[in-house]
Scaffold this motif. Structure first.
Motif, mmCIF file in Angstrom:
data_model
loop_
_atom_site.group_PDB
_atom_site.id
_atom_site.type_symbol
_atom_site.label_atom_id
_atom_site.label_comp_id
_atom_site.label_asym_id
_atom_site.label_seq_id
_atom_site.Cartn_x
_atom_site.Cartn_y
_atom_site.Cartn_z
ATOM 1 N N THR A 405 0.909 -0.937 -0.002
ATOM 2 C CA THR A 405 0.481 -0.052 0.104
ATOM 3 C C THR A 405 1.602 1.441 -0.107
ATOM 4 O O THR A 405 0.504 2.284 -0.538
ATOM 5 N N CYS A 406 1.811 1.285 0.291
ATOM 6 C CA CYS A 406 3.306 2.455 0.555
ATOM 7 C C CYS A 406 4.694 2.169 0.539
ATOM 8 O O CYS A 406 4.683 0.965 1.237
ATOM 9 N N THR A 407 5.237 2.721 -0.514
ATOM 10 C CA THR A 407 6.329 2.486 -0.152
ATOM 11 C C THR A 407 7.513 3.607 0.278
ATOM 12 O O THR A 407 7.146 4.694 0.299
ATOM 13 N N ALA A 408 8.834 3.447 0.496
ATOM 14 C CA ALA A 408 9.776 4.961 1.235
ATOM 15 C C ALA A 408 11.015 3.942 0.383
ATOM 16 O O ALA A 408 11.111 2.877 0.942
ATOM 17 N N TYR A 409 12.495 4.663 0.023
ATOM 18 C CA TYR A 409 12.813 4.558 -0.019
ATOM 19 C C TYR A 409 13.890 5.769 0.644
ATOM 20 O O TYR A 409 14.097 6.786 0.246
ATOM 21 N N PHE A 410 15.313 5.105 0.961
ATOM 22 C CA PHE A 410 16.185 5.606 1.993
ATOM 23 C C PHE A 410 17.647 5.348 1.284
ATOM 24 O O PHE A 410 17.716 4.286 0.707
ATOM 25 N N GLN A 1065 18.679 8.109 -7.276
ATOM 26 C CA GLN A 1065 18.052 6.423 -7.604
ATOM 27 C C GLN A 1065 16.409 7.495 -7.121
ATOM 28 O O GLN A 1065 15.483 7.597 -6.512
ATOM 29 N N ALA A 1066 15.381 6.238 -7.522
ATOM 30 C CA ALA A 1066 14.490 5.368 -7.511
ATOM 31 C C ALA A 1066 13.852 4.493 -7.651
ATOM 32 O O ALA A 1066 13.976 3.640 -8.479
ATOM 33 N N LEU A 1067 11.915 4.453 -7.560
ATOM 34 C CA LEU A 1067 11.622 3.341 -7.403
ATOM 35 C C LEU A 1067 10.218 3.804 -7.503
ATOM 36 O O LEU A 1067 9.926 4.253 -6.860
ATOM 37 N N TYR A 1068 9.471 2.406 -8.286
ATOM 38 C CA TYR A 1068 7.812 2.312 -8.632
ATOM 39 C C TYR A 1068 7.661 1.133 -8.463
ATOM 40 O O TYR A 1068 8.158 -0.087 -8.708
ATOM 41 N N LEU A 1069 6.254 0.182 -7.294
ATOM 42 C CA LEU A 1069 5.832 -0.708 -8.361
ATOM 43 C C LEU A 1069 5.479 -0.865 -9.678
ATOM 44 O O LEU A 1069 4.351 -0.488 -9.790
ATOM 45 N N SER A 1070 5.718 -1.404 -10.574
ATOM 46 C CA SER A 1070 5.503 -1.970 -11.868
ATOM 47 C C SER A 1070 4.077 -2.811 -12.116
ATOM 48 O O SER A 1070 3.978 -2.342 -12.816
ATOM 49 N N SER A 1071 4.124 -3.730 -10.969
ATOM 50 C CA SER A 1071 3.155 -4.679 -10.584
ATOM 51 C C SER A 1071 2.871 -4.969 -9.694
ATOM 52 O O SER A 1071 3.313 -4.813 -8.642
ATOM 53 N N PRO A 1072 1.571 -5.588 -9.315
ATOM 54 C CA PRO A 1072 1.365 -6.154 -7.812
ATOM 55 C C PRO A 1072 1.892 -6.491 -7.364
ATOM 56 O O PRO A 1072 2.502 -6.419 -6.074
#
Length: 1213
Positions: A405-410, A1065-1072
């Motif tokens: 439901t959410c993401t964070a990147y450090f 850098q970055a990220l995202y949910l590309s699929s479930p």
């Protein structure tokens, strides 16, 4: 004249920080505004466009919607194909490669060229592709597109360059793997079956060469027909006609018998000596009923028949259970001798494959493991142990264990945090795994030189939090935290939750983490916040609970004020204490007592908590006036101050978590004071408040659901909206807060709830906004960021689904807009609502029209050292507040500095009246010093709260403060404040609040995510827009550095999970189920080849066993079969050009560039240059040798001639 001069002075003062209607804010992108830059602000910007390049780095997680599986038994690498055309290739931990077919067609089948470093993929668009795996980023070498027939099955014999391709028409074609050209040799279906057969045998479902003789090809047709085709004489050896449809065929290694699986749940064993009937028929799961008949069973979709030297053969198959056992989970059955083991799976089986010691099909197979590909998991079963344990999966395949439901990147975390989290998380690992090493161990991977500690945090629908080690482009789970353990389990039929049953009341909405102080804060969907502290010791603790009622504003109407472009910048003193509302006590009425309850009940007893993150404080919002609280939209926490601030569409609250008190609880309207840039017209309250259970609304759930069931009604709500003739016009004039993508609202500013009352009649002053609307119910299905691919039902016209559902889709906050037709009956889709499929609608730039149908929400918060007022000489702790109307507010605070006083004396807070404005909703704050360096937020150095007391060293708080005044000696007073909204970025000089630079980021779209990040020892502003553009701006001048149209936003999952971090850098949910990491740093792109793993490693192909003289003589000689002689162009001719089209891959200059990038490319180029130089030297050596030979020959002939003529006289010539 004096009056006019004063007016000019006022305009000059206010224009640098003016509203979006002022000339300064309409200036060119990245250029200074009318305010002169101070002389001391002379920052040398080092970032240029050449420092940036956008590319994908690595993809983590389980392949979404898998379809196919393949394994190379020599290289020991595994390939998984997916429905979206992706291919994941896995080896040892660290060797993980993702490839994508450009067509996006589903992968039907995968075939490795065993130990050759190549892979053949067959896709649903009837195209074959040959992938080169000898480079770190595999590329397509050849493609072959079938035009007239559909591919159903492929088979590539070991050490063969001829691929057999079966089609839907029943024909079998042969493709040369080296040239990817179709052979003229074709096995037509009507030749394969008898001429007397009147029916078509169906598609080809199986192809395999006989282990006894490679010149014999076994062809299985769907209808039940099996043909063994002699490739040499081009005729059938035998034909089998069976009544049941065939799903798969598997040979015994001796080539004398084979086994088939059928649609009736049976297995048939056939002996080549007698093919008139099966040698054996078994129904493994079909019992005989009382009437003597067999139970009807489900199809056995695949069977594998593997032999072993020291034991009975293994028969492994999927499916075949009886139909009467409803609700049983999918199974994999292992028959070993008389023992039958049924392994139940959590998800349906897509494919399985036995891993064997030998690549030769005519040797004893010796299976040692079974890879089982499930719809949502990958399992490897150990066959060498009698209880068949499962191997522990080293890949991060369980990201989607509960929907994300959410993401964070450090990035650039403290180096000690990862080992500590891992050591604590390792104590809670599951046991019972196989003790043997993970069998998929191919490839090579080494830790690159450009690595630093990175952590990814994922929040899930069940309330769990996972910490992942993301260093060196790998992913490994460190630690799992369950937030639901803080609360009592809700009993059915109790409390408010009984009215609206919710599946996921603990779902995580956002997280805030300070790696240095190790303070962790979680926001849940039930309007609750949990504060955690980290400890290496277990403890008995009592969780403190604070209940807060954010004040709902009285119903009022907002209209544009006459001076909205020049908001008042008056600076009243701090608000009096009566404005610092504590948690409101419940009213004396029974209804008030009923309302003043939270959604969830915190455990009120002392609980034993294990080492790790331990809950210290829970903050819950209460029901107010019969309405549930709105979800929290913004959060910030500061360990140095000991403060936590959060807000929603009703207002702002500040909590002192050290003293466990509420310092500020104020509506958004009250924060302005006299500096309110809007004219607000009050309305009388509603006369009758309807019960929350009288009306219902259909909501959309974004949970992980099957494709057949995309929509679930997840909660009910109350409201009654009357229809209005102006709804269509209002829909057309919507601001950024109500844009849609494929019918979904995506602007962050749409989080607040909008009015739920009938529209105010249009007056001469134009449309007005009703400021009050009913709240949303407390619980609903978790807004899973992993499952944003939903299909909204549409009416029989072009109308799209309810806008309310679209807004719920992205933000999880109920939106009540004027343009919805509402009745007391269950919600009906409004036919007049238009479908909007693009982000790039024209949008109004007027502040007053930004949110005509929403309340003003707190969208971002930042605690830090700053100047709360223009006249401040020294920085003080401040809270920066950004709202959905583009307003920035500063709230200075007075915090006691002494430790003892801090725990006893109150913190005083009072809004300063400072107001700055931007276009669109405010997304991000950041602060730079006068040298252009990023000012970090102050923090408290971590100390274990449960560590044993040391009497000699009393425990004291150690604070690290990055005050802007620390560099005053060199660069003067003040600091720079970077403010980014969904449309615009501005840089302000504090404390004068003058706007130095402004940049209009986008006009046709809006920014979804923005952050100030460090790249190449400098800082920049990185933005991700709704139209898919990723851009970076220099700081502080806001000069555009890169603007790449990277990713068209097709679903809300990306919008909810995209996040930037330091290091480019970055990220995202590309699929479930998958996390895609990208980089926008040129340096990382250059070093990426070094960081990726090698898929192919040179390994000697194992030698075939010596079969012996008698076995070779009587069993047939497999080595005399020459496929080239049969299938080559000389013997078989050319295939029809219209049958298939050859498409060359990236073997030209572009392919060479891809394969030769980075350090490896330099080495390759050097090697090529050396080879060319060696070739030239070799040619020179050959020429020298020829000259020497010629000279020797000449010398020899001359010597012979001399000897011949030596004794002759002159007259004898």
């Amino acid at each position: 004249m004096k009056k006019f001069r004063k007016v000019l002075d006022g305009l000059t003062t206010s224009s640098p920080g003016g509203t979006i209607g002022s000339p300064s804010c309409g200036s060119a992108a990245g250029t200074p505004t009318a305010a002169p830059t101070p002389k001391e602000i002379d920052i040398q910007e080092t970032l240029v466009s050449e420092n940036f390049q956008l590319c994908k780095t690595v993809r983590h997680g389980f392949p979404y919607q898998p379809t196919a599986l393949a394994f190379d038994p020599v290289q020991k690498i595994l390939a998984i194909g997916s429905r979206s055309g992706g291919v994941r290739i896995l080896g040892r931990p660290g060797v993980d490669c993702y490839c994508q077919h450009e067509s996006g067609a589903a992968v039907l089948q995968l075939q490795f060229l065993i130990n050759e470093g190549a892979l053949v993929t067959a896709c649903a668009d009837d195209t074959l592709h040959l992938w080169n795996l000898r480079q770190r980023r595999p590329a397509v070498l050849h493609s072959l597109k079938f035009n007239r027939e559909r591919i159903t099955f492929c088979h590539l014999p070991f050490q063969s360059k001829w691929l057999y391709v079966g089609t839907e028409r029943g024909n079998t074609h042969i493709v040369n793997i080296e040239s990817f050209i179709l052979s003229g040799y074709v096995i037509m279906w009507n030749k394969a079956i008898e001429l007397a057969t009147k029916t078509h045998p169906g598609p080809v479902v199986h192809l395999s060469d006989s282990p006894k003789d490679e010149g014999k090809l076994l062809i299985g047709f769907e209808s039940g027909t099996i043909v063994q085709w002699d490739l040499r004489v081009k005729k059938a050896d035998f034909r089998i006609y069976y009544d049941e449809a065939i799903h798969s065929v598997s040979w015994h290694h001796e080539g004398k018998q084979f086994m088939c699986s059928h649609s009736d749940g049976s297995l048939t064993l056939w002996n080549l000596r007698n093919t008139t009937k099966p040698f054996q028929v078994t129904f493994p799961h079909g019992k005989i009923q009382k009437d003597g008949r067999k139970e009807s069973c489900k199809p056995i979709l695949k069977v594998e028949y593997k032999t072993s030297r020291n034991s009975e053969p293994f028969v492994i198959f999927s499916g075949g259970l009886s139909y009467d056992k409803a609700g049983r989970r999918p199974t994999l059955t292992i028959m070993h001798g008389k023992a039958i083991t049924v392994l139940e799976m959590d998800y349906p089986i897509v494919e399985f494959m036995a891993l064997c010691e030998t690549p030769y099909n005519n040797e004893v197979q010796e299976p040692y493991a079974v890879v089982v590909l499930l719809e949502k998991d990958l399992i490897v079963v150990d066959l060498t142990q009698s209880n068949f344990p499962v191997f522990e999966n080293p890949y991060p395949m369980d990201i989607h264990e509960s929907p994300v439901t959410c993401t964070a990147y450090f990035a650039e975390c403290p180096p000690d945090i990862i080992p500590i989290l891992y050591s604590i998380g390792a104590k809670h690992k599951k046991t019972g795994y196989s003790q043997k090493e993970w069998p998929i161990s191919g490839g090579t991977w080494t830790l690159g030189s450009h690595t630093y500690p990175e952590i990814i945090i994922t929040g899930h629908a069940d309330g769990s939090i996972k910490f992942w080690d993301a260093s060196a482009i790998t992913l490994q789970m460190l630690y799992k935290l369950k937030t639901s353990k803080v609360f009592e389990k809700p009993k059915p039929g109790e409390g408010r939750a009984a009215d609206l049953v919710e599946d996921d009341p603990f779902a995580i909405q956002m997280v805030s983490w300070c790696p240095k102080s190790r303070i962790f804060c979680v926001v849940g969907i039930s309007a609750h916040i949990i504060l955690y502290r980290f400890s290496k010791y277990d403890a008995n603790t009592q969780i403190v609970s604070l209940e807060v009622r954010l004040p709902c504003e009285s119903e009022d109407v907002i209209s544009p004020s006459e001076n909205e472009n020049n908001p008042s910048l008056s600076e009243p003193g701090s608000h009096s204490p009566h404005h610092q509302h504590p948690a409101s006590p419940s009213s004396g009425t029974p209804e008030g007592v009923k309302d003043s309850i939270p959604h969830l009940k915190v455990k009120d007893r002392t609980v034993r908590v294990p080492p790790g993150y331990q809950a210290e404080l829970v903050i819950q919002l209460l029901w107010t006036d019969g309405e549930p609280p709105q979800q929290i939209t913004s959060l910030d926490i500061n360990s140095a101050y000991g403060l936590l601030a959060f807000g929603n569409c009703n207002g702002l609250a500040v909590v002192d978590y050290l003293q466990k008190t509420v310092l500020l609880c104020m509506s958004t309207l009250d924060l302005y004071g006299a500096a309110d840039p809007y004219q607000r017209l009050t309305r009388s309250p509603r006369r009758n408040r309807q019960s929350t259970s009288e009306f219902c609304m259909r909501g959309l759930s974004n949970f992980y659901s099957d494709s057949k069931k995309r929509i679930r009604t997840s909660y009910q709500s109350l409201t009654e909206l009357s229809d209005n003739q102006q709804s269509v016009d209002m829909e057309r004039s919507k601001s950024p807060t109500s844009d849609h993508v494929n019918g979904h609202c995506t602007s962050p500013t749409s989080q607040p709830c909008s009015a739920g009352k009938p529209r105010v009649p249009m007056g001469p002053e134009g449309p007005r906004l009703t400021r009050r609307g009913p709240g949303r119910p407390p619980f609903r299905k978790a807004q899973s960021a992993a499952c944003m691919e939903i299909s909204l039902p549409v009416s029989h016209t072009e109308g799209y689904a309810s806008r309310r559902a679209m807004l719920q889709q992205l933000h999880g906050v109920t939106m009540y807009s004027h343009d919805e037709h509402h009745t007391t009956a269950p919600y009906c889709w409004n036919e007049r609502e238009s479908r909007e499929n693009s982000f790039s609608r024209s949008r109004s730039s007027s502040v007053s029209s930004i949110d005509r149908d929403t309340k003003e929400a707190i969208t971002t918060l930042q605690l830090g050292e700053s100047f709360g007022r223009k006249g401040d000489a020294l920085p003080t702790p401040c809270l920066w507040v950004g709202t959905s109307l583009g307003v920035v507010l500063l709230i200075p605070m007075s915090i006691p500095t002494d430790q003892e006083e801090r725990m006893e004396e109150p913190v005083t807070i009072g809004p300063s009246g400072t107001v700055m404005m931007l276009k669109g909703s405010v997304l991000r704050f950041a602060f730079l010093d006068c040298m252009g360096a990023l000012i970090q937020s102050p923090y408290e150095v971590w100390r274990d709260p449960n560590a044993p007391e040391d009497p000699d060293r009393p425990r004291r708080r150690k604070l690290v403060n990055f005050s802007p005044s620390s560099s005053q000696d060199t660069c003067g007073e003040g600091h720079l404040a970077v403010v980014c909204s969904e449309r615009q970025a501005k840089v302000f000089l504090m404390p004068s609040q003058s706007c130095l630079f402004v940049h209009n980021i986008t006009e046709s779209s809006f920014v979804l995510r923005a952050d100030v990040v460090s790249v190449c020892n400098s800082v920049c502003l990185a933005c991700f827009c709704a139209n898919g553009h990723v851009m970076t701006l220099s700081l502080p001048s806001l000069r555009p550095l890169i603007d790449v149209n990277y990713l068209p936003l097709t679903d809300m999952r990306i919008a909810r999970t995209f996040c930037f971090t330091n290091g480019g850098q970055a990220l995202y949910l590309s699929s479930p189920t998958e996390i895609q990491r990208i980089t926008y740093s040129q340096e990382m792109c250059d070093n990426l080849q070094e960081m990726l793993g090698e898929l192919f490693t040179p390994i000697e192909t194992p030698e075939a066993q010596n079969r012996g003289f008698l076995k070779g003589f009587f069993g047939g000689n497999t080595h005399t079969f020459d496929r080239e002689e049969l299938f080559g162009e000389a013997a078989a001719g050319k295939a029809s050009r219209s049958l298939a089209q050859h498409i060359p891959g990236q073997v030209g200059v572009e392919g060479m560039k891809v394969a030769a990038s980075g350090v490896v490319g330099d080495l390759a180029r050097a090697r090529i240059a050396l080879d060319e130089r060696g070739q030239r030297l070799g040619e020179l050596e050959d020429r020298t040798a020829m000259m020497m030979t010629s000279a020797e020959t000449f010398s020899k002939h001359a010597h012979e001639l001399m000897l011949k003529c030596k004794d002759k006289k002159w007259y004898q010539f």
